[in-house]
Write a protein that holds these residues in place. Structure first.
Motif, PDB file in Angstrom:
ATOM      1  N   SER A  95       0.883  -1.247   0.019  1.00 33.78           N
ATOM      2  CA  SER A  95       0.030  -0.015   0.016  1.00 33.78           C
ATOM      3  C   SER A  95       0.823   1.381   0.113  1.00 33.78           C
ATOM      4  N   ARG A  96       0.346   2.441   0.280  1.00 29.78           N
ATOM      5  CA  ARG A  96       1.078   3.548   0.384  1.00 29.78           C
ATOM      6  C   ARG A  96       1.602   3.739   1.781  1.00 29.78           C
ATOM      7  N   ALA A  97       2.567   4.384   1.876  1.00 22.45           N
ATOM      8  CA  ALA A  97       3.089   4.539   3.343  1.00 22.45           C
ATOM      9  C   ALA A  97       2.541   5.766   4.012  1.00 22.45           C
ATOM     10  N   SER A  98       1.401   5.609   4.397  1.00 17.48           N
ATOM     11  CA  SER A  98       0.855   6.695   5.291  1.00 17.48           C
ATOM     12  C   SER A  98       1.124   6.787   6.754  1.00 17.48           C
ATOM     13  N   PHE A  99       0.756   7.948   7.531  1.00 17.81           N
ATOM     14  CA  PHE A  99       1.376   8.277   8.656  1.00 17.81           C
ATOM     15  C   PHE A  99       1.056   7.060   9.622  1.00 17.81           C
ATOM     16  N   GLU A 100      -0.054   6.457   9.598  1.00 22.92           N
ATOM     17  CA  GLU A 100      -0.296   5.340  10.729  1.00 22.92           C
ATOM     18  C   GLU A 100       0.396   4.196  10.429  1.00 22.92           C
ATOM     19  N   MET A 101       1.003   4.073   9.065  1.00 19.64           N
ATOM     20  CA  MET A 101       1.805   2.640   8.531  1.00 19.64           C
ATOM     21  C   MET A 101       3.037   2.936   9.238  1.00 19.64           C
ATOM     22  N   VAL A 102       3.374   4.263   8.983  1.00 22.52           N
ATOM     23  CA  VAL A 102       4.668   4.645   9.740  1.00 22.52           C
ATOM     24  C   VAL A 102       5.053   4.135  11.277  1.00 22.52           C
ATOM     25  N   GLN A 103       3.794   4.836  11.983  1.00 22.76           N
ATOM     26  CA  GLN A 103       3.683   4.945  13.533  1.00 22.76           C
ATOM     27  C   GLN A 103       3.794   3.447  13.857  1.00 22.76           C
ATOM     28  N   LYS A 104       3.025   2.734  13.259  1.00 18.33           N
ATOM     29  CA  LYS A 104       3.051   1.190  13.609  1.00 18.33           C
ATOM     30  C   LYS A 104       4.321   0.354  13.210  1.00 18.33           C
ATOM     31  N   THR A 105       5.123   0.694  12.364  1.00 20.24           N
ATOM     32  CA  THR A 105       6.423   0.335  11.808  1.00 20.24           C
ATOM     33  C   THR A 105       7.287   0.617  13.099  1.00 20.24           C
ATOM     34  N   VAL A 106       7.218   1.972  13.241  1.00 19.19           N
ATOM     35  CA  VAL A 106       8.037   2.162  14.511  1.00 19.19           C
ATOM     36  C   VAL A 106       7.982   1.808  15.838  1.00 19.19           C
ATOM     37  N   ALA A 107       6.624   1.620  16.175  1.00 22.05           N
ATOM     38  CA  ALA A 107       6.207   1.051  17.299  1.00 22.05           C
ATOM     39  C   ALA A 107       6.688  -0.439  17.410  1.00 22.05           C
ATOM     40  N   ALA A 108       6.680  -1.237  16.223  1.00 16.20           N
ATOM     41  CA  ALA A 108       7.203  -2.403  16.214  1.00 16.20           C
ATOM     42  C   ALA A 108       8.732  -2.831  16.507  1.00 16.20           C
ATOM     43  N   GLY A 109       9.342  -1.601  16.339  1.00 19.11           N
ATOM     44  CA  GLY A 109      10.983  -1.489  16.453  1.00 19.11           C
ATOM     45  C   GLY A 109      11.577  -1.764  15.242  1.00 19.11           C
ATOM     46  N   VAL A 110      10.718  -1.836  14.137  1.00 17.35           N
ATOM     47  CA  VAL A 110      11.599  -2.068  12.980  1.00 17.35           C
ATOM     48  C   VAL A 110      12.147  -1.044  12.115  1.00 17.35           C
TER      49      VAL A 110
END
Length: 278
Positions: free
Chosen positions: A214-229
């Motif tokens: 998908s596109r890299a939206s704000f929440e996709m970024v937030q969730k990735t950072v929260a996962a430590g990736v």
């Protein structure tokens, strides 16, 4: 891993009667259609969110949602999940630690989410952005590894192959091998399922990257950072807010990952351009 070796997850699709025209020839047949149902999440008996989702990997979804939303700070704060099925949908009842429940009450959200909706129902602007953990430096990654990860993600999308209607997210090793893949009609849901699966695994999230369809939206970024990736690779573009958050969080953000092409929006130093050991 071969696509033919992966079973279609029960509940992900159903055969429905369809009619249409292909190559100017009318047809009357049955076809696989992706399942989409309301899925409610309750924390310690309190209703919190209703999402439209594909009813597969629901335990992963519940855990991943709670972690990526900052309700849980770790898997250990989840004591159990009960699934309750009703004609109108599915309720996931999470039993969480008192500290997690207190955080939930402080940052209350009552979402009635449409497919792919990330911030529906957020009660105030203060709830949109939140403090995120510091990302580790992570391994040196190559553009070839990112390309390989996206190819493997596409090849392992079982539900997408039969329905053409779902998104997917994968956790890939530093060499681009897709070890975990989750699918859903909602792009946020697919990523939440992946985050949950990753949290339950013995994998070190910081040693690889996430690829999404998908596109890299704000929440996709937030969730990735929260996962430590430390790196998110998307098949489509980033948004301005997603780019800002990724830059501030130290996340390497790549978009338009198609074949050997990609666009790097933030922190390009993690992508050294060397060949992947694939």
């Amino acid at each position: 891993m071969n696509l033919a070796d992966i079973p279609l997850r029960p509940g992900g699709a159903e055969l429905l009667p369809v009619r249409g025209v292909r190559a100017r020839q009318a047809f009357d047949n049955r076809d696989w259609v992706a399942v989409e149902v309301p899925v409610a999440l309750e924390f310690n008996g309190i209703a919190h969110a209703v999402m439209l989702a594909t009813p597969t990997d629901l335990a992963d979804f519940a855990l991943g949602f709670a972690l990526s939303e900052g309700i849980l700070l770790g898997r250990g704060e989840l004591y159990g999940i009960e699934e309750e099925f009703a004609p109108e949908g599915i309720t996931l009842k999470l039993d969480v630690a008192s500290a997690a429940f207190a955080r939930l009450k402080e940052r209350r959200r009552s979402m009635a989410g449409r497919t792919g909706c990330g911030l529906c129902g957020t009660e105030s602007l203060a709830h949109v952005a939140r403090a995120l953990p510091s990302l580790p430096h992570g391994p040196a990654l190559s553009k070839n590894a990112v390309a390989r990860g996206m190819r493997e993600l596409a090849s392992l999308q079982v539900l997408q192959k039969v329905t053409g209607a779902v998104h997917a997210a994968a956790w890939c090793t530093a060499n681009g091998e897709a070890l975990l893949v989750r699918e859903d009609v909602g792009r946020h849901n697919a990523l939440d399922k992946l985050v949950g699966a990753l949290a339950k695994s013995t994998l070190d999230a910081s040693t690889g990257f996430i690829a999404v369809t998908s596109r890299a939206s704000f929440e996709m970024v937030q969730k990735t950072v929260a996962a430590g990736v430390p790196l998110l690779a998307a098949v489509s573009a980033s948004t301005s807010l997603a780019t800002t958050v990724a830059l501030d969080a130290g996340l390497t953000l790549a978009g338009f990952v198609r074949g050997d092409d990609l666009v790097i929006y933030t922190h390009p130093w993690r992508l050294n351009g060397s060949p992947a050991n694939a």
